[in-house]
Design an enzyme around this catalytic site. Structure first.
Site, short mmCIF file in Angstrom:
data_model
loop_
_atom_site.label_atom_id
_atom_site.label_comp_id
_atom_site.label_asym_id
_atom_site.label_seq_id
_atom_site.Cartn_x
_atom_site.Cartn_y
_atom_site.Cartn_z
N GLN A 156 -32.25 6.80 4.39
CA GLN A 156 -32.56 7.49 5.64
C GLN A 156 -33.71 6.83 6.38
O GLN A 156 -33.76 6.80 7.60
CB GLN A 156 -32.88 8.96 5.38
N HIS B 107 -17.85 53.52 34.77
CA HIS B 107 -17.27 53.18 33.47
C HIS B 107 -16.52 54.40 32.90
O HIS B 107 -15.40 54.29 32.40
CB HIS B 107 -18.35 52.75 32.48
N ASP C 201 -22.61 10.83 4.89
CA ASP C 201 -22.72 10.02 6.10
C ASP C 201 -21.40 9.34 6.45
O ASP C 201 -21.13 9.09 7.63
CB ASP C 201 -23.79 8.94 5.92
N GLU D 133 -32.57 18.23 7.49
CA GLU D 133 -31.22 17.84 7.94
C GLU D 133 -30.34 17.59 6.73
O GLU D 133 -29.23 18.11 6.62
CB GLU D 133 -31.32 16.58 8.80
N HIS D 134 -30.81 16.77 5.81
CA HIS D 134 -30.12 16.48 4.55
C HIS D 134 -31.01 16.94 3.39
O HIS D 134 -32.22 16.69 3.41
CB HIS D 134 -29.86 14.99 4.38
N HIS E 297 -32.91 4.19 9.05
CA HIS E 297 -32.29 4.58 10.32
C HIS E 297 -33.15 4.21 11.51
O HIS E 297 -32.65 3.75 12.54
CB HIS E 297 -32.03 6.09 10.36
#
Length: 430
Positions: free
Chosen positions: A255, A415, A356, A322-323, A258
């Site tokens: 990661q 109504h 991924d 996230e992960h 990235h």
């Protein structure tokens, strides 16, 4: 990476803070680009593409000839790998299809729900240092399964003014209807307003850098929906003595490579594991082609020693990764206890890379703590639910008085009247 030994809860909020600029920091630039594209359309896109991507394009849309050439250029082994991943992702997302059956809530009152596809969706595929053709699979496959009529893909061009063959191949395999060589803020703005070339869409999907993330949030001011604020990638690993330090280090680096603004965190109840992982990081980092990128990311990352598992779980849920990788003998405690995470990977043999690329789950996930309120992309992301109800005369007689009482209590007599008129007719035999 700095080892933080049993930090107090008062320190956690500072520790979990991401190394990314805020919406306020980037919004002036984003609003400038949006305003220009809203007025000047394709002309503005050309200018921004030249400025930010350093390439001048005669046309943005990818031609059929370019797609055919890309397909012929793909290595056969890579083609096979992409198609295997495609099959797995399709299988996982097709399993999310639901068939809602009508429910009789009161005798004579039938209610049901139907999922309808969002007609026009825009997919943003990051490019730059790592063109993510895998993201094409993650977004286009569920969009296609959902039945979206228009699937518009935007991705930044390379210096030669083209898109990677892998992106074009994946797009052609997954039902993308139009592909454009446009990236960054200008791509999000184009999908928001539409231009002479690029269609306006109803919802935008896809991860991106901090500029793309803010641009997507800014697009919502103009009535567009987005999948989630999905920014720079992040990973948190919990590891005890049963974890393999080399595996943990490899996951963290997967990661970290990235981008410079990615963040990885290791939490452990063992100082020995932290030290061993730190040593492995140093060994493996030297062998990476993207060493400078990973190095910068590692500087934003942390090793956290928390000896009590309950504290560790509370810290992880506060971070909302996230992960999340679980490498511990007591995996059930963390599997059952995690409430804030985008995607979870369990055991020494479940690398984050599996999600991924090819296990089948979606890798477009909430970052920056948004897993506390957002899900990752799934089939429902590309649909909207319409509810239906049908009342028979018996149903209105049974339920009508309840509606009348509630409407009158709220002071909404029109109504109430909409029910009363019908009940009077039914009572009088009309």
């Amino acid at each position: 990476m700095k080892v933080l030994e049993n930090p107090s809860r008062d320190e956690w909020e500072t520790i979990v803070r991401r190394p990314t600029p805020s919406l306020q920091d980037l919004e002036p630039l984003v609003s400038e680009v949006f305003a220009d594209i809203q007025v000047n359309g394709d002309t503005a896109i050309s200018a921004f593409t030249s400025r930010y991507d350093r390439v001048d394009l005669d046309r943005f849309q990818v031609s059929e000839i370019e797609i055919d050439e890309a397909i012929s250029n793909i290595n056969p082994d890579l083609k096979k790998a992409i198609l295997i991943a495609k099959d797995n992702i399709e299988a996982f997302h097709k399993a999310q299809q639901t068939d809602f059956k009508p429910v009789e809530t009161t005798k004579g009152v039938s209610c049901w729900q139907v999922q309808k596809p969002i007609e026009k969706v825009g997919l943003y595929i990051p490019g730059g240092t790592a063109p993510l053709f895998s993201t094409v699979l993650m977004l286009a496959i569920p969009a296609n399964i959902a039945g979206c009529k228009e699937i518009i893909l935007c991705s930044p061009p390379n210096k030669s003014g083209s898109l990677p063959d892998e992106i074009l191949f994946a797009a052609s395999m997954c039902g993308v209807t139009k592909i454009f060589k446009v990236g960054g803020i200008q791509a999000i703005a184009a999908l928001t307003f539409g231009t002479d070339t690029i269609p306006k869409v109803n919802k935008i999907f896809g991860p991106g850098n901090q500029f793309v993330t803010v641009a997507k949030q800014y697009a919502t001011k103009f009535g567009l929906a987005i999948d989630m604020p999905a920014g720079p990638s992040e990973l948190l690993v919990y590891a005890d003595e049963t974890a393999v330090p080399a595996y943990v280090a490899a996951d963290l680096l997967s990661q970290a490579e990235h981008g410079k603004d990615s963040q990885v965190i290791l939490v452990s109840n063992s100082l020995d594991i932290l030290k061993k992982v730190l040593a492995q990081l140093d060994i493996q980092l030297r062998k990476l082609p993207r060493i400078e990128m990973a190095k910068s990311s590692i500087e934003n990352s942390k090793l956290v020693y928390l000896p009590i598992k309950e504290d560790a779980l509370d810290f992880i849920n506060m971070y909302g990764p996230e992960h999340f990788i679980i490498c511990t003998q007591n995996e059930e405690f963390f599997v059952n206890g995690i409430i804030n995470a985008g995607s979870v990977f369990i055991g020494n043999y479940s690398p984050e890379s599996a999600g991924d690329y090819a296990s089948g789950t979606n890798h477009t996930l909430p970052t920056n703590g948004y897993s506390k309120t957002y899900s990752g992309v799934n089939l429902n992301s590309f649909t909207k639910a319409i509810t239906f109800q049908k009342l028979s005369s018996e149903g209105l007689i049974n339920l009508g008085p309840t509606i009348e009482i509630m409407a009158e209590a709220e002071g909404l007599f029109a109504h109430k009247n909409a029910v009363s008129l019908r009940l009077n007719d039914l009572t009088n035999g009309q």
